[in-house]
Design an enzyme around this catalytic site. Structure first.
Site, mmCIF file in Angstrom:
data_model
loop_
_atom_site.group_PDB
_atom_site.id
_atom_site.type_symbol
_atom_site.label_atom_id
_atom_site.label_comp_id
_atom_site.label_asym_id
_atom_site.label_seq_id
_atom_site.Cartn_x
_atom_site.Cartn_y
_atom_site.Cartn_z
ATOM 1 N N LYS A 77 32.588 6.783 26.361
ATOM 2 C CA LYS A 77 33.759 6.609 25.492
ATOM 3 C C LYS A 77 34.823 7.658 25.759
ATOM 4 O O LYS A 77 36.026 7.360 25.732
ATOM 5 C CB LYS A 77 33.320 6.685 24.016
ATOM 6 C CG LYS A 77 32.341 5.609 23.608
ATOM 7 C CD LYS A 77 32.005 5.682 22.131
ATOM 8 C CE LYS A 77 31.229 6.923 21.755
ATOM 9 N NZ LYS A 77 29.896 6.991 22.374
ATOM 10 N N GLY A 78 34.403 8.903 25.993
ATOM 11 C CA GLY A 78 35.352 9.991 26.177
ATOM 12 C C GLY A 78 36.285 9.737 27.346
ATOM 13 O O GLY A 78 37.495 9.964 27.258
ATOM 14 N N THR A 128 23.093 18.154 24.484
ATOM 15 C CA THR A 128 21.756 18.748 24.424
ATOM 16 C C THR A 128 21.106 18.936 25.785
ATOM 17 O O THR A 128 20.146 19.688 25.908
ATOM 18 C CB THR A 128 20.836 17.859 23.581
ATOM 19 O OG1 THR A 128 20.673 16.595 24.253
ATOM 20 C CG2 THR A 128 21.410 17.624 22.193
ATOM 21 N N LYS A 129 21.583 18.195 26.819
ATOM 22 C CA LYS A 129 21.010 18.177 28.164
ATOM 23 C C LYS A 129 19.643 17.500 28.193
ATOM 24 O O LYS A 129 18.943 17.534 29.208
ATOM 25 C CB LYS A 129 20.888 19.600 28.751
ATOM 26 C CG LYS A 129 22.193 20.396 28.722
ATOM 27 C CD LYS A 129 23.318 19.679 29.417
ATOM 28 C CE LYS A 129 24.621 20.473 29.350
ATOM 29 N NZ LYS A 129 25.764 19.722 29.908
ATOM 30 N N THR A 137 19.315 16.279 17.059
ATOM 31 C CA THR A 137 19.810 17.390 17.875
ATOM 32 C C THR A 137 19.650 18.736 17.169
ATOM 33 O O THR A 137 19.951 19.771 17.750
ATOM 34 C CB THR A 137 21.302 17.203 18.198
ATOM 35 O OG1 THR A 137 22.036 17.108 16.979
ATOM 36 C CG2 THR A 137 21.511 15.944 19.030
ATOM 37 N N ARG A 172 27.052 16.170 -3.769
ATOM 38 C CA ARG A 172 28.215 16.868 -4.316
ATOM 39 C C ARG A 172 27.946 18.369 -4.487
ATOM 40 O O ARG A 172 28.402 19.007 -5.432
ATOM 41 C CB ARG A 172 28.653 16.236 -5.657
ATOM 42 C CG ARG A 172 29.038 14.767 -5.501
ATOM 43 C CD ARG A 172 29.389 14.123 -6.822
ATOM 44 N NE ARG A 172 28.265 14.061 -7.727
ATOM 45 C CZ ARG A 172 27.318 13.120 -7.679
ATOM 46 N NH1 ARG A 172 27.369 12.166 -6.761
ATOM 47 N NH2 ARG A 172 26.330 13.130 -8.545
ATOM 48 N N ASP A 217 26.574 7.405 24.439
ATOM 49 C CA ASP A 217 26.646 7.825 25.845
ATOM 50 C C ASP A 217 27.160 6.708 26.755
ATOM 51 O O ASP A 217 26.812 6.632 27.929
ATOM 52 C CB ASP A 217 25.271 8.304 26.345
ATOM 53 C CG ASP A 217 24.640 9.319 25.414
ATOM 54 O OD1 ASP A 217 25.336 10.290 25.069
ATOM 55 O OD2 ASP A 217 23.470 9.139 25.021
ATOM 56 N N GLU A 218 28.042 5.860 26.217
ATOM 57 C CA GLU A 218 28.579 4.752 27.011
ATOM 58 C C GLU A 218 29.758 5.171 27.889
ATOM 59 O O GLU A 218 30.226 4.374 28.695
ATOM 60 C CB GLU A 218 29.051 3.605 26.096
ATOM 61 C CG GLU A 218 27.971 2.988 25.243
ATOM 62 C CD GLU A 218 27.901 3.619 23.858
ATOM 63 O OE1 GLU A 218 27.223 3.056 22.992
ATOM 64 O OE2 GLU A 218 28.541 4.685 23.663
ATOM 65 N N GLY A 233 28.614 14.481 22.058
ATOM 66 C CA GLY A 233 29.387 15.086 23.124
ATOM 67 C C GLY A 233 30.073 14.042 23.978
ATOM 68 O O GLY A 233 29.442 13.084 24.418
ATOM 69 N N HIS A 234 31.393 14.188 24.199
ATOM 70 C CA HIS A 234 32.139 13.326 25.101
ATOM 71 C C HIS A 234 32.469 14.127 26.357
ATOM 72 O O HIS A 234 33.137 15.159 26.270
ATOM 73 C CB HIS A 234 33.438 12.841 24.450
ATOM 74 C CG HIS A 234 33.218 11.826 23.370
ATOM 75 N ND1 HIS A 234 34.216 11.440 22.496
ATOM 76 C CD2 HIS A 234 32.123 11.124 23.033
ATOM 77 C CE1 HIS A 234 33.732 10.535 21.665
ATOM 78 N NE2 HIS A 234 32.468 10.331 21.962
ATOM 79 N N GLN A 255 28.892 8.877 18.472
ATOM 80 C CA GLN A 255 27.652 8.111 18.574
ATOM 81 C C GLN A 255 27.980 6.642 18.881
ATOM 82 O O GLN A 255 28.885 6.384 19.645
ATOM 83 C CB GLN A 255 26.798 8.263 17.305
ATOM 84 C CG GLN A 255 26.153 9.631 17.167
ATOM 85 C CD GLN A 255 27.005 10.610 16.396
ATOM 86 O OE1 GLN A 255 27.810 10.238 15.560
ATOM 87 N NE2 GLN A 255 26.828 11.881 16.669
ATOM 88 N N ALA A 304 28.886 0.372 35.948
ATOM 89 C CA ALA A 304 28.445 -0.653 36.896
ATOM 90 C C ALA A 304 28.243 -0.030 38.274
ATOM 91 O O ALA A 304 27.451 -0.524 39.088
ATOM 92 C CB ALA A 304 29.462 -1.786 36.966
#
Length: 424
Positions: A14-15, A300-301, A129, A143, A11-12, A38-39, A223, A331
């Site tokens: 990234k998207g 997931t909210k 999740t 396998r 959740d940084e 999720g992004h 992730q 920031a």
């Protein structure tokens, strides 16, 4: 090939970063995880959450590859594509989606196994999740699973029904509440037929041919580092490898072909689910930060746990990934604070450590804090480095000195254009 990964617990942002830099690439390739990630990306003012599709999907010139290391829920993928079709008047969408024939499928019974393991007192509960990701990877290693390429087999439908029927009986015996077997089967086959509209192929060949022809490829991770199955805060981790080196395995690319490695970190920390979180804050300060930062799962909210920036963990993540370009996000959320806390080390039994693995930090470890002056300038209104408030510049300089790496990009808000390039 360049790689972009998260350096914390996910959740940084990234998207948003991938969406912004995607314009400079020919291929964006997802290499791990499933629809449990999720992004969130703002496109033309609308927030869109991508779970399986790479974040370059909004650019018509980009090929978007779902690589071999990804586990694919065809029902989730169909819903995601249909969501995009509703807001993108683009008839060529399917031609831009390439799916590895070797990627594994998430069967509809797997999420009920996930629910059972999470809710049964006989098993460890970690706060997943419940999307069936771990059972998919488990059956991959055993396998015993079905891959995307199997969709094209004439025996596919019969084989799927046989597997689902067996698992359905096993889940029923455990008292698991589920829809009817035929409903699960029919919905899954419908989504698999939808998946056939994409280009199912040997994506590792596509990527390597592109690299040989000097095309630019960006590998996108889901992730983040501290959730890596091997190097994260086990057992409270995801089910795949999330670090930069996993891109080579998940996409079938030699490490010799890796160039830049972008690492994304927030100016504070969040995580979802259980697990140690030494810099976590609670009560009113946590609620205020969570609300201001919209720290609720894009998938997931669920409300995220929040805390202050953890430099020992961040150093560990930078080391594991070999980060070349650091990206600082959110920031802007800390704007208005009189001082900003940063954990610079941990003390335990009289020993101070500034670089730690997440599994070596326990409840007895005490964070060592550094307090920097806060800033009080709305960052969304600035677009040049010279406009960055001096307090934030000092915050960034402190990070660069401690981490021994420069901050290349500063995100000033959630929108695509809210980003400043720092330095060279």
């Amino acid at each position: 090939m360049d790689i972009l990964i998260g350096l914390q617990w996910g959740d940084e942002g990234k998207g948003k970063i991938i969406d912004l830099i995607s314009r400079d690439y020919d291929i964006i390739a997802r290499f791990n995880g499933g629809a449990n990630a999720g992004h969130s990306i703002y496109h033309k003012g609308k927030r869109i959450t991508l779970k399986l599709l790479p974040s370059g999907i909004f650019y018509p010139h980009i090929k978007n590859i779902i690589g071999t290391g990804v586990v694919i829920d065809p029902i989730a993928l169909q819903a995601e594509v249909e969501q995009l079709q509703a807001c993108l008047p683009d008839t060529g969408l399917f031609h831009r989606i390439l799916v590895s024939a070797k990627a594994h499928l998430v069967l509809p019974t797997y999420k009920y196994w996930d629910i059972y393991f999470e809710e049964s007192p006989e098993y460890r509960t970690i706060g997943t999740t419940k999307n069936g990701i771990a059972p998919t990877y488990s059956n991959k290693i055993l396998r015993q699973n079905i891959r995307v390429g199997d969709i094209l087999s004439k025996n596919f439908e019969a084989e799927v029904f046989q597997i689902l029927a067996k698992q359905y009986l096993e889940l029923q015996a455990l008292g698991q509440d589920m829809p009817m077997l035929q409903e699960l089967y029919d919905n899954f086959l419908e989504a698999c037929n939808f998946l056939k509209k994409t280009q199912i192929t040997d994506t590792e060949i596509i990527i390597n041919e592109a690299l040989r022809n000097n095309k630019k490829v960006l590998a996108e991770g889901a992730q983040a580092t501290l959730l890596d199955i091997d190097h994260g805060s086990y057992p409270y981790v995801t089910s795949s490898n999330t670090i930069a080196s996993a891109a080579c395995v998940g996409l079938g690319v030699s490490p010799k072909l890796i160039d830049k490695i972008y690492g994304v970190t927030k100016a504070y920390c969040t995580r979802v689910g259980k697990g140690i979180f030494p810099t976590e804050i609670t009560g009113s300060p946590a609620n205020e930060l969570r609300k201001k930062g919209d720290e609720f799962g894009s998938n997931t909210k669920r409300p995220r746990r929040v805390g202050w920036l953890d430099l020992p963990a961040l150093k560990y993540a930078i080391m594991l990934n070999g980060v070349t370009d650091l990206v600082l996000t959110k920031a802007d959320i800390l704007n208005g604070m009189s001082e900003v806390p940063i954990c610079t080390a941990y003390e335990r039994d009289g020993e101070t450590r500034t670089l730690v693995s997440p599994t070596s930090v326990d409840d007895a470890a005490r964070p060592v804090w550094k307090f920097l002056d806060g800033w009080n300038t709305p960052l969304g209104k600035i677009n040049q480095q010279i406009q960055v408030p001096k307090e934030l510049k000092l915050f960034i300089s402190f990070l660069e000195e401690e981490l021994k790496i420069s901050v290349k990009y500063l995100s000033t808000g959630p929108q695509r254009e809210e980003l400043i390039i720092l330095g060279n």
